[in-house]
Motif scaffolding. Structure first.
Motif, PDB file in Angstrom:
ATOM      1  N   VAL A  81      36.432  56.729  36.933  1.00 52.23           N
ATOM      2  CA  VAL A  81      35.322  56.267  37.524  1.00 52.23           C
ATOM      3  C   VAL A  81      35.711  55.293  38.916  1.00 52.23           C
ATOM      4  O   VAL A  81      36.515  54.951  39.078  1.00 52.23           O
ATOM      5  N   GLN A  82      34.658  55.099  39.663  1.00 51.59           N
ATOM      6  CA  GLN A  82      34.770  54.008  40.730  1.00 51.59           C
ATOM      7  C   GLN A  82      34.611  52.714  40.301  1.00 51.59           C
ATOM      8  O   GLN A  82      34.145  52.337  39.465  1.00 51.59           O
ATOM      9  N   VAL A  83      35.584  51.830  40.968  1.00 48.20           N
ATOM     10  CA  VAL A  83      35.440  50.472  40.636  1.00 48.20           C
ATOM     11  C   VAL A  83      34.869  49.612  41.840  1.00 48.20           C
ATOM     12  O   VAL A  83      35.610  49.823  42.970  1.00 48.20           O
ATOM     13  N   CYS A  84      34.034  48.815  41.917  1.00 47.17           N
ATOM     14  CA  CYS A  84      33.524  48.025  42.947  1.00 47.17           C
ATOM     15  C   CYS A  84      33.324  46.689  42.695  1.00 47.17           C
ATOM     16  O   CYS A  84      32.759  46.151  41.768  1.00 47.17           O
ATOM     17  N   ILE A  85      34.022  45.825  43.413  1.00 44.67           N
ATOM     18  CA  ILE A  85      34.482  44.386  42.983  1.00 44.67           C
ATOM     19  C   ILE A  85      33.637  43.603  44.197  1.00 44.67           C
ATOM     20  O   ILE A  85      34.260  43.521  45.297  1.00 44.67           O
ATOM     21  N   LEU A  86      32.574  43.093  44.028  1.00 42.76           N
ATOM     22  CA  LEU A  86      31.703  42.327  44.680  1.00 42.76           C
ATOM     23  C   LEU A  86      32.215  40.663  44.786  1.00 42.76           C
ATOM     24  O   LEU A  86      32.429  40.311  43.814  1.00 42.76           O
ATOM     25  N   GLY A  87      32.627  40.461  46.008  1.00 37.57           N
ATOM     26  CA  GLY A  87      32.962  39.074  46.405  1.00 37.57           C
ATOM     27  C   GLY A  87      34.460  38.918  45.638  1.00 37.57           C
ATOM     28  O   GLY A  87      34.800  37.913  44.948  1.00 37.57           O
ATOM     29  N   ALA A  88      35.105  39.902  46.083  1.00 38.08           N
ATOM     30  CA  ALA A  88      36.533  40.081  45.411  1.00 38.08           C
ATOM     31  C   ALA A  88      37.314  38.834  45.926  1.00 38.08           C
ATOM     32  O   ALA A  88      38.216  38.515  44.892  1.00 38.08           O
ATOM     33  N   TYR A 109      36.966  49.589  45.489  1.00 34.34           N
ATOM     34  CA  TYR A 109      36.312  49.000  46.569  1.00 34.34           C
ATOM     35  C   TYR A 109      36.335  47.517  46.384  1.00 34.34           C
ATOM     36  O   TYR A 109      35.567  46.976  45.546  1.00 34.34           O
ATOM     37  N   GLU A 110      36.919  46.731  47.106  1.00 41.49           N
ATOM     38  CA  GLU A 110      36.976  45.445  46.996  1.00 41.49           C
ATOM     39  C   GLU A 110      36.255  44.791  48.350  1.00 41.49           C
ATOM     40  O   GLU A 110      36.448  45.283  49.389  1.00 41.49           O
ATOM     41  N   ASP A 112      34.207  41.610  50.304  1.00 45.50           N
ATOM     42  CA  ASP A 112      33.985  40.198  50.587  1.00 45.50           C
ATOM     43  C   ASP A 112      33.788  39.822  52.187  1.00 45.50           C
ATOM     44  O   ASP A 112      34.321  40.740  52.907  1.00 45.50           O
ATOM     45  N   ALA A 113      33.402  38.756  52.383  1.00 48.53           N
ATOM     46  CA  ALA A 113      33.102  38.686  53.793  1.00 48.53           C
ATOM     47  C   ALA A 113      34.202  37.862  54.421  1.00 48.53           C
ATOM     48  O   ALA A 113      34.349  37.900  55.785  1.00 48.53           O
ATOM     49  N   VAL A 114      35.154  37.571  53.605  1.00 45.39           N
ATOM     50  CA  VAL A 114      36.459  36.919  54.119  1.00 45.39           C
ATOM     51  C   VAL A 114      37.723  37.528  53.382  1.00 45.39           C
ATOM     52  O   VAL A 114      37.549  38.208  52.205  1.00 45.39           O
ATOM     53  N   HIS A 115      38.696  37.388  53.838  1.00 37.75           N
ATOM     54  CA  HIS A 115      40.173  37.668  53.315  1.00 37.75           C
ATOM     55  C   HIS A 115      40.520  39.100  53.159  1.00 37.75           C
ATOM     56  O   HIS A 115      41.624  39.278  52.914  1.00 37.75           O
ATOM     57  N   MET A 116      39.816  40.061  53.336  1.00 38.13           N
ATOM     58  CA  MET A 116      40.086  41.321  53.255  1.00 38.13           C
ATOM     59  C   MET A 116      41.027  41.808  53.882  1.00 38.13           C
ATOM     60  O   MET A 116      41.884  42.517  53.561  1.00 38.13           O
ATOM     61  N   ILE A 164      31.997  44.862  39.285  1.00 37.74           N
ATOM     62  CA  ILE A 164      32.464  43.635  38.878  1.00 37.74           C
ATOM     63  C   ILE A 164      31.828  42.603  39.777  1.00 37.74           C
ATOM     64  O   ILE A 164      31.794  42.702  40.802  1.00 37.74           O
ATOM     65  N   PHE A 165      30.896  41.511  39.185  1.00 35.04           N
ATOM     66  CA  PHE A 165      30.021  40.769  39.802  1.00 35.04           C
ATOM     67  C   PHE A 165      30.555  39.153  39.270  1.00 35.04           C
ATOM     68  O   PHE A 165      29.681  38.664  38.723  1.00 35.04           O
ATOM     69  N   GLU A 166      31.773  38.902  39.296  1.00 33.16           N
ATOM     70  CA  GLU A 166      32.229  37.757  38.494  1.00 33.16           C
ATOM     71  C   GLU A 166      32.279  36.632  39.414  1.00 33.16           C
ATOM     72  O   GLU A 166      32.753  36.753  40.342  1.00 33.16           O
ATOM     73  N   GLY A 167      31.636  35.394  38.729  1.00 33.30           N
ATOM     74  CA  GLY A 167      31.882  34.399  39.451  1.00 33.30           C
ATOM     75  C   GLY A 167      31.051  34.071  40.718  1.00 33.30           C
ATOM     76  O   GLY A 167      31.330  33.581  41.742  1.00 33.30           O
TER      77      GLY A 167
END
Length: 281
Positions: A81-88, A109-110, A112-116, A164-167
């Motif tokens: 499966v695909q894994v999509c991490i939002l706000g990674a 797929y990670e 985020d607006a920063v860090h990538m 994943i929509f953690e935190g």
């Protein structure tokens, strides 16, 4: 600057959580990744929160461990499966997934607006040539462009995904959550969303409410904005508005029991201020 020769200073909101979860990544590639991060700017805040609420680190660890538990539950169907991490952010959950569940994952797929860009560079050095990893610099609430950017990176709306929509939800109002989740709706509800949410004051035991008020005030001062707590029926309403189906919801006492086989810290509804949910979308 050669990133592997210098400690990378971590943004405070990411660092606050990552600092608590160092023990989960004490070996392997994720352990090497942690060694590259500098947590100096957030140690004082972390100590202050820990002093006001001694269970802070434990709750963050339980949240991270339960995300792993849920991932392992939904990665057992056999078909990758695909894994999509939002706000990674800078969290290394992708490294853990690739070390422990590589055959169950087609792509990660990670977002985020920063860090990538920096994170992509670090991962490429630690795990060179890994075709499953994709980094997308995007605001997850910019729903006009989020799905297009995911598709450009190879994300398929025709294939099941774990999201994943953690935190995150306690930093955004419900309308932004709904708008973001619309991008992951499927006709047959083949996607699964894993997330946590912070409980409002009236849903925690009376003796715990001053601690929650203090914690919320510290966090709001820290982020320079508002925190958004949600009670369970509000989360269920949001899932219903998305035409999703709740797969499971767990209080912190449920989580502690499932992870440890017993309860030692949390016995009452609302203790720990946190619940977690998985829902089909």
């Amino acid at each position: 600057m050669e990133l592997l020769d210098h400690k990378l200073k971590v943004a405070p909101t990411s660092a606050l959580v990552l600092l608590q979860t160092r023990s989960l990544y004490d070996s392997g590639i994720a352990g090497q990744y942690y060694d590259l991060l500098d947590f100096g700017d957030v140690r004082e805040l972390s100590s202050g929160i820990q002093g006001a609420w001694p269970h802070f680190s434990t709750v963050v660890l339980y949240r991270k461990r339960f995300i792993r538990h849920l991932l392992e539950t939904y990665l057992q169907d056999g078909k990758p499966v695909q894994v999509c991490i939002l706000g990674a952010g800078l969290d290394p959950i992708s490294l853990w997934l690739l070390e422990h569940h590589r055959q169950a994952i087609s792509r990660i797929y990670e977002v985020d607006a920063v860090h990538m860009p920096v994170k992509s560079s670090l991962y490429a050095r630690l795990l060179p040539g890994e075709p499953a990893l994709h980094f997308i610099q995007a605001d997850i609430t910019d729903t006009l462009h989020l799905l297009d950017k995911l598709r450009d990176a190879g994300y398929s709306t025709e294939q099941p995904a774990l999201v994943i929509f953690e935190g995150i939800i306690h930093y955004i109002p419900d309308e932004l959550f709904l708008n973001t989740m619309q991008a992951f709706r499927t006709p047959n509800k083949t996607n699964v969303v894993l997330m946590d949410y912070l409980l409002p004051e009236h849903k925690v035991p009376a003796a715990e409410r001053p601690v929650l008020r203090d914690l919320m005030a510290r966090m709001e001062n820290f982020i320079g904005g508002k925190m958004y707590p949600y009670e369970r029926r509000e989360i269920f309403r949001l899932v219903e508005l998305l035409h999703g189906d709740v797969a499971g919801v767990d209080s912190l006492q449920d989580i502690e029991f499932k992870l440890n086989g017993r309860n030692e810290l949390f016995y009452e509804d609302g203790e720990g201020f946190l619940e977690m949910i998985a829902f089909y979308l």
